[in-house]
Structures are given as structure tokens and as C-alpha cells.
Write a protein that holds these residues in place. Structure first.
Motif, PDB file in Angstrom:
ATOM      1  N   TRP A  72       2.445 -19.758  -6.709  1.00  0.00           N
ATOM      2  CA  TRP A  72       2.461 -18.302  -6.598  1.00  0.00           C
ATOM      3  C   TRP A  72       3.899 -17.897  -6.896  1.00  0.00           C
ATOM      4  O   TRP A  72       4.800 -18.058  -6.074  1.00  0.00           O
ATOM      5  N   LEU A  73       4.123 -17.414  -8.107  1.00  0.00           N
ATOM      6  CA  LEU A  73       5.469 -17.074  -8.547  1.00  0.00           C
ATOM      7  C   LEU A  73       5.990 -15.849  -7.806  1.00  0.00           C
ATOM      8  O   LEU A  73       5.249 -14.895  -7.570  1.00  0.00           O
ATOM      9  N   ARG A  74       7.259 -15.873  -7.459  1.00  0.00           N
ATOM     10  CA  ARG A  74       7.883 -14.719  -6.811  1.00  0.00           C
ATOM     11  C   ARG A  74       8.031 -13.612  -7.843  1.00  0.00           C
ATOM     12  O   ARG A  74       8.466 -13.839  -8.959  1.00  0.00           O
ATOM     13  N   GLY A  75       7.679 -12.395  -7.440  1.00  0.00           N
ATOM     14  CA  GLY A  75       7.791 -11.238  -8.316  1.00  0.00           C
ATOM     15  C   GLY A  75       9.109 -10.519  -8.122  1.00  0.00           C
ATOM     16  O   GLY A  75      10.060 -11.060  -7.553  1.00  0.00           O
ATOM     17  N   SER A  76       9.169  -9.269  -8.558  1.00  0.00           N
ATOM     18  CA  SER A  76      10.401  -8.485  -8.484  1.00  0.00           C
ATOM     19  C   SER A  76      10.657  -7.918  -7.088  1.00  0.00           C
ATOM     20  O   SER A  76      11.760  -7.471  -6.805  1.00  0.00           O
ATOM     21  N   GLN A  77       9.657  -7.946  -6.217  1.00  0.00           N
ATOM     22  CA  GLN A  77       9.801  -7.409  -4.864  1.00  0.00           C
ATOM     23  C   GLN A  77      10.057  -8.537  -3.862  1.00  0.00           C
ATOM     24  O   GLN A  77       9.507  -9.628  -4.004  1.00  0.00           O
ATOM     25  N   PRO A  78      10.868  -8.274  -2.826  1.00  0.00           N
ATOM     26  CA  PRO A  78      11.128  -9.313  -1.833  1.00  0.00           C
ATOM     27  C   PRO A  78       9.892  -9.657  -0.988  1.00  0.00           C
ATOM     28  O   PRO A  78       9.739 -10.794  -0.540  1.00  0.00           O
ATOM     29  N   ASP A  79       9.020  -8.672  -0.770  1.00  0.00           N
ATOM     30  CA  ASP A  79       7.784  -8.893  -0.024  1.00  0.00           C
ATOM     31  C   ASP A  79       6.596  -8.625  -0.939  1.00  0.00           C
ATOM     32  O   ASP A  79       6.541  -7.582  -1.600  1.00  0.00           O
ATOM     33  N   PRO A  80       5.634  -9.536  -0.976  1.00  0.00           N
ATOM     34  CA  PRO A  80       4.483  -9.350  -1.869  1.00  0.00           C
ATOM     35  C   PRO A  80       3.527  -8.276  -1.342  1.00  0.00           C
ATOM     36  O   PRO A  80       3.479  -8.014  -0.144  1.00  0.00           O
ATOM     37  N   SER A  81       2.769  -7.675  -2.240  1.00  0.00           N
ATOM     38  CA  SER A  81       1.751  -6.702  -1.832  1.00  0.00           C
ATOM     39  C   SER A  81       0.358  -7.318  -1.880  1.00  0.00           C
ATOM     40  O   SER A  81      -0.641  -6.620  -1.903  1.00  0.00           O
TER      41      SER A  81
END
Length: 130
Positions: A72-81
Motif C-alpha cells: 500500500w504505497l504512501r500517497g501525498s497525504q500524511p493520513d490515508p482516507s
């Protein structure tokens, strides 16, 4: 070979799918399949306005021994939605944001990406053919 099927689910009825997509890749070292909103990079693409799914959300990668793993790749936000979990038969486990989990050799299961803010999600079924 790793085969993926993806169903987009929307609404309170889990059977209300928006369609099914399929992709596969040979079990060769370095082979990659991606799931997300970016059509240029991902083989399985979600609707553009489903922002709970990152541009590149999941990456399935084949290792040197022919086994597969999902990240699960980290996106641009620190916390996922969204929340992501792996289900194999009766066994289910959450996948950590930025985490990697090995897939069973010669097995099948499902990765579920659930929107934290509403009744939408994607179900990515996998089958590892040996």
C-alpha cells in the motif's frame, strides 16, 4: 502468473458494482501490477473522482523467487482516507499505510480498499497461478 480482478463498489449494497476490470502479469522477477487513479501507470484504474484511492494506491511486485507481494504505497497525504485489508479464506488482516504483505504462492484472496468517509470501495481479487 498473477491474475487480478477489480470491482468498484458503491452504495450500501455490496453487490452494486460499477464494473469489473482484469489484469495479469507473469511471475517473473521485477514484474509489477499497479492499482490506482493514474491511467498512465496503473493497469487497474478507479474512477477519477474517488479521491480515497491514491494516484498509485497498490503495487503488486514479483520477487526474485517468483513470489508476489502487495504494497500500500504512501500517497501525498500524511493520513490515508481509506483502509486496506487482505483477506485469504477466513483469514483477514489490515495492511499498514506504506506496508508490504507477501501473497501466498499458488493461492488466492482479495485486497479490499474501503473509503473511510462513505460506502465506496474497491475489491481486488488475486490468483497466483504456479
Amino acid at each position: 502468473m498473477l491474475e487480478l480482478t477489480m470491482a468498484s463498489v458503491s452504495g450500501t449494497d455490496a453487490s452494486a458494482t460499477a464494473g469489473m476490470l482484469m489484469a495479469d502479469a507473469p511471475s517473473e522477477p521485477g514484474a509489477v501490477l499497479r492499482v490506482g487513479r493514474d491511467r498512465a501507470v496503473c493497469r487497474l484504474v478507479t474512477p477519477d473522482d474517488w479521491l480515497f484511492v491514491s494516484r498509485v494506491h497498490l503495487e503488486f511486485q514479483c520477487g526474485p523467487d517468483g513470489t508476489w507481494q502487495v504494497t500500500w504505497l504512501r500517497g501525498s497525504q500524511p493520513d490515508p482516507s481509506s483502509e486496506v485489508r487482505l483477506t485469504i479464506g477466513e483469514y483477514a488482516q489490515p495492511i499498514a499505510y506504506g506496508g508490504t504483505v507477501p501473497l501466498p504462492r499458488g493461492g488466492s484472496g482479495e485486497i479490499v480498499v474501503q473509503d473511510r468517509t462513505g460506502p465506496r470501495g474497491i475489491n481486488v481479487g488475486f490468483y497466483h497461478e504456479v
